[in-house]
Design a protein around this motif. Structure first.
Motif, PDB file in Angstrom:
ATOM      1  N   ASN A 227      -9.742  14.974   6.329  1.00 14.60           N
ATOM      2  CA  ASN A 227      -9.913  13.716   7.053  1.00 14.60           C
ATOM      3  C   ASN A 227      -9.904  14.021   8.549  1.00 14.60           C
ATOM      4  N   MET A 228     -11.062  14.439   9.064  1.00 20.68           N
ATOM      5  CA  MET A 228     -11.164  14.936  10.430  1.00 20.68           C
ATOM      6  C   MET A 228     -10.780  13.889  11.469  1.00 20.68           C
ATOM      7  N   SER A 229     -11.168  12.644  11.261  1.00 17.74           N
ATOM      8  CA  SER A 229     -10.835  11.614  12.249  1.00 17.74           C
ATOM      9  C   SER A 229      -9.330  11.378  12.302  1.00 17.74           C
ATOM     10  N   LEU A 230      -8.662  11.453  11.150  1.00 15.76           N
ATOM     11  CA  LEU A 230      -7.200  11.328  11.118  1.00 15.76           C
ATOM     12  C   LEU A 230      -6.558  12.467  11.912  1.00 15.76           C
ATOM     13  N   MET A 231      -7.025  13.688  11.701  1.00 10.04           N
ATOM     14  CA  MET A 231      -6.438  14.830  12.405  1.00 10.04           C
ATOM     15  C   MET A 231      -6.636  14.713  13.909  1.00 10.04           C
ATOM     16  N   ILE A 232      -7.806  14.266  14.336  1.00 10.52           N
ATOM     17  CA  ILE A 232      -8.050  14.112  15.769  1.00 10.52           C
ATOM     18  C   ILE A 232      -7.212  12.974  16.337  1.00 10.52           C
ATOM     19  N   ARG A 233      -7.023  11.932  15.577  1.00 13.92           N
ATOM     20  CA  ARG A 233      -6.228  10.799  16.046  1.00 13.92           C
ATOM     21  C   ARG A 233      -4.741  11.128  16.153  1.00 13.92           C
ATOM     22  N   GLU A 234      -4.226  11.967  15.246  1.00 15.15           N
ATOM     23  CA  GLU A 234      -2.784  12.172  15.157  1.00 15.15           C
ATOM     24  C   GLU A 234      -2.289  13.540  15.627  1.00 15.15           C
ATOM     25  N   SER A 235      -3.151  14.535  15.703  1.00 15.19           N
ATOM     26  CA  SER A 235      -2.691  15.896  15.977  1.00 15.19           C
ATOM     27  C   SER A 235      -2.099  16.031  17.381  1.00 15.19           C
ATOM     28  N   GLN A 236      -1.047  16.841  17.483  1.00 18.34           N
ATOM     29  CA  GLN A 236      -0.438  17.156  18.766  1.00 18.34           C
ATOM     30  C   GLN A 236      -0.889  18.525  19.278  1.00 18.34           C
ATOM     31  N   HIS A 237      -1.922  19.086  18.677  1.00 19.28           N
ATOM     32  CA  HIS A 237      -2.479  20.340  19.174  1.00 19.28           C
ATOM     33  C   HIS A 237      -3.004  20.131  20.596  1.00 19.28           C
ATOM     34  N   SER A 238      -2.801  21.119  21.451  1.00 19.92           N
ATOM     35  CA  SER A 238      -3.143  20.980  22.869  1.00 19.92           C
ATOM     36  C   SER A 238      -4.636  20.761  23.110  1.00 19.92           C
ATOM     37  N   ALA A 239      -5.477  21.164  22.166  1.00 21.32           N
ATOM     38  CA  ALA A 239      -6.920  21.009  22.349  1.00 21.32           C
ATOM     39  C   ALA A 239      -7.409  19.602  22.018  1.00 21.32           C
ATOM     40  N   ILE A 240      -6.579  18.777  21.406  1.00 21.90           N
ATOM     41  CA  ILE A 240      -7.048  17.495  20.869  1.00 21.90           C
ATOM     42  C   ILE A 240      -6.989  16.319  21.856  1.00 21.90           C
ATOM     43  N   PRO A 241      -5.957  16.173  22.708  1.00 27.60           N
ATOM     44  CA  PRO A 241      -5.932  15.022  23.631  1.00 27.60           C
ATOM     45  C   PRO A 241      -7.199  14.822  24.450  1.00 27.60           C
ATOM     46  N   PRO A 242      -7.850  15.885  24.966  1.00 25.30           N
ATOM     47  CA  PRO A 242      -9.114  15.640  25.689  1.00 25.30           C
ATOM     48  C   PRO A 242     -10.196  15.010  24.823  1.00 25.30           C
ATOM     49  N   ILE A 243     -10.176  15.325  23.534  1.00 27.33           N
ATOM     50  CA  ILE A 243     -11.159  14.719  22.632  1.00 27.33           C
ATOM     51  C   ILE A 243     -10.859  13.234  22.460  1.00 27.33           C
ATOM     52  N   ARG A 244      -9.567  12.893  22.326  1.00 26.78           N
ATOM     53  CA  ARG A 244      -9.201  11.473  22.202  1.00 26.78           C
ATOM     54  C   ARG A 244      -9.590  10.706  23.467  1.00 26.78           C
ATOM     55  N   TYR A 246     -12.024  11.467  25.520  1.00 23.10           N
ATOM     56  CA  TYR A 246     -13.482  11.374  25.509  1.00 23.10           C
ATOM     57  C   TYR A 246     -13.940  10.215  24.617  1.00 23.10           C
ATOM     58  N   LEU A 247     -13.339  10.086  23.452  1.00 30.19           N
ATOM     59  CA  LEU A 247     -13.698   8.990  22.547  1.00 30.19           C
ATOM     60  C   LEU A 247     -13.423   7.641  23.188  1.00 30.19           C
ATOM     61  N   LYS A 248     -12.284   7.537  23.865  1.00 29.56           N
ATOM     62  CA  LYS A 248     -11.907   6.281  24.508  1.00 29.56           C
ATOM     63  C   LYS A 248     -12.871   5.923  25.635  1.00 29.56           C
ATOM     64  N   LEU A 249     -13.213   6.914  26.480  1.00 31.97           N
ATOM     65  CA  LEU A 249     -14.099   6.662  27.618  1.00 31.97           C
ATOM     66  C   LEU A 249     -15.499   6.287  27.162  1.00 31.97           C
ATOM     67  N   ASN A 250     -15.924   6.821  26.027  1.00 34.34           N
ATOM     68  CA  ASN A 250     -17.276   6.564  25.546  1.00 34.34           C
ATOM     69  C   ASN A 250     -17.326   5.502  24.460  1.00 34.34           C
ATOM     70  N   ASN A 251     -16.184   4.831  24.257  1.00 35.02           N
ATOM     71  CA  ASN A 251     -16.121   3.711  23.319  1.00 35.02           C
ATOM     72  C   ASN A 251     -16.606   4.109  21.924  1.00 35.02           C
ATOM     73  N   ILE A 252     -16.160   5.292  21.480  1.00 34.34           N
ATOM     74  CA  ILE A 252     -16.505   5.776  20.138  1.00 34.34           C
ATOM     75  C   ILE A 252     -15.322   5.520  19.220  1.00 34.34           C
ATOM     76  N   SER A 253     -15.516   4.743  18.200  1.00 35.84           N
ATOM     77  CA  SER A 253     -14.438   4.423  17.267  1.00 35.84           C
ATOM     78  C   SER A 253     -14.175   5.615  16.357  1.00 35.84           C
ATOM     79  N   TYR A 254     -13.000   5.609  15.733  1.00 34.03           N
ATOM     80  CA  TYR A 254     -12.675   6.687  14.802  1.00 34.03           C
ATOM     81  C   TYR A 254     -13.507   6.589  13.520  1.00 34.03           C
TER      82      TYR A 254
END
Length: 393
Positions: A227-244, A246-254
């Motif tokens: 469940n890739m969207s779940l992992m991106i939404r919840e992961s605390q890996h250092s590489a993931i917050p910039p992706i979150r 980016y999604l917010k700035l570009n209005n991309i839903s999970y």
């Protein structure tokens, strides 16, 4: 199948026509029209994992007749093993670097394909050299795209360039398949006894790999998830917050993100590995690959499957995990069925807890025996003092 809602809305409401089984069905009710639009829209979003797998598996296909053009270089040699650095061709003009560890053994040996975690490299298998040699397993590991020798400035496998991330993950999975092509050319390796082990990113991509690669006979996935969207939404890996962000700035839903990532979501492939055996090792408190993602991946896997839950985060107790993985591979790749007290896991518990407890008990008994007279004398004095106190002296 995807439906154009604008086309549906352009049809007059009182004359809505829907083609079903090559017959025209007239729907005059506004309610029926609305319900139909909802059903069609939902069907365009939600598809069963098996169907998704069928839709996307072709992305991991390649020309099996493509030459490997393999080049091998001896890196290290010990009394029981040799280590080679290998380069071979993959799709899209990629040249894949790998390490191959071969035990010095008689006859053909089983081989385990390994993929490292995020930020790791093929060299992560080198600490396992002596263990692999003593257990008579060959090991091969590749550098994933943008890792190890394949690093590129400004590029990352987990990035805000979602299209590139998808392409790079597909590339890495095909590279793993090419690694299997290569080890089939080695006379020391039994091509009918190939397993897979991967942790974290190696477990996530490995779940796709084993779902599209029929030559893998058994697999162990460590701190993996689906469940890739779940992992991106919840992961605390250092590489993931910039992706979150980016999604917010570009209005991309999970939900939209999930549709984009379905071609690389392990959930859509892991079921294909059945009826071959797979074992999961997961941390109950993992926040890097969230425990819920691990549980979902396990649930989507077919039988036979086993899961071990550890009271840990992303860092598992590796000594115990290694014992269990080796016992598992011995059963599935070497057809070994030892008694429980012969397994590595039993020996682990014996050395870690059972033996120290026995030693402690024996030591207490020996001390008690050695000082039995002094202990008996002390007990008599205490009893005498207690009686005298009760009767006033």
């Amino acid at each position: 199948m995807y439906y154009n809602l604008n086309t549906l809305h352009s049809i007059p409401r009182n004359n809505f026509i829907f083609l079903h089984s090559q017959n025209y069905l007239i729907l005059n009710s506004r309610f029926s029209e609305a319900m139909l639009i909802v059903i069609l829209y939902l069907s365009s979003i939600y598809t069963t994992p098996g169907a998704l797998c069928l839709n996307h598996s072709n992305l991991y296909s390649y020309d099996k007749d493509m030459p490997l053009n393999a080049v091998e270089e001896l890196v290290r040699e010990g009394d029981k093993y040799v280590v080679y650095k290998v380069y071979f061709d993959s799709v899209n003009g990629e040249r894949v670097p790998a390490l191959l560890i071969l035990p010095k053994a008689e006859g053909k040996v089983p081989c385990i394909v390994f993929l490292h975690g995020y930020g790791g490299s093929k060299e992560d298998i080198l600490p396992l050299t002596d263990l692999a040699a003593s257990e008579e397993y060959a090991l091969i590991a590749v550098d994933a795209e943008y890792h190890g020798e394949r690093k590129e400035e400004g590029k990352a496998l987990y990035s805000t360039d979602i299209e590139d991330s998808v392409k790079s993950i597909i590339q890495t999975v095909i590279d793993l398949r090419r690694a299997v092509d290569y080890i089939e050319t080695r006379p020391e390796i039994d091509p009918d006894r190939i397993g897979y082990v991967g942790g974290s990113m190696g477990g996530i991509l490995g779940a796709i790999f084993i779902g599209v690669e029929p030559r893998i006979k058994a697999a162990a996935l460590l701190v993996a998830g689906g469940n890739m969207s779940l992992m991106i939404r919840e992961s605390q890996h250092s590489a993931i917050p910039p992706i979150r962000e980016y999604l917010k700035l570009n209005n991309i839903s999970y939900e939209e993100l999930q549709r984009m990532l379905n071609p690389i979501d392990p959930i859509n492939f892991i079921g294909n590995f059945s009826p071959r055996p797979v074992v999961f090792h997961l941390g109950r408190h993992d926040r890097i690959v969230p425990a819920e993602a691990g549980e979902q991946l396990y649930k989507h896997a077919g039988e036979p499957k086993t899961v071990y839950w550890y009271d840990s985060g992303h860092d598992l107790p590796l000594e115990l995990v290694a014992a269990r993985v080796l016992d598992f591979m011995d059963r599935e790749l070497k057809n070994r069925r030892p008694m429980f007290y012969e397994t590595r896991e039993f020996k682990y518990w014996l050395s870690r807890y059972i033996t120290p407890s026995i030693i402690t008990v024996v030591a207490v008994l020996l001390l008690t025996y050695a000082f039995r007279r002094k202990i008996a004398s002390a007990v008599r004095r205490i009893m005498t003092y207690t009686r005298s106190s009760q009767y006033g002296g």
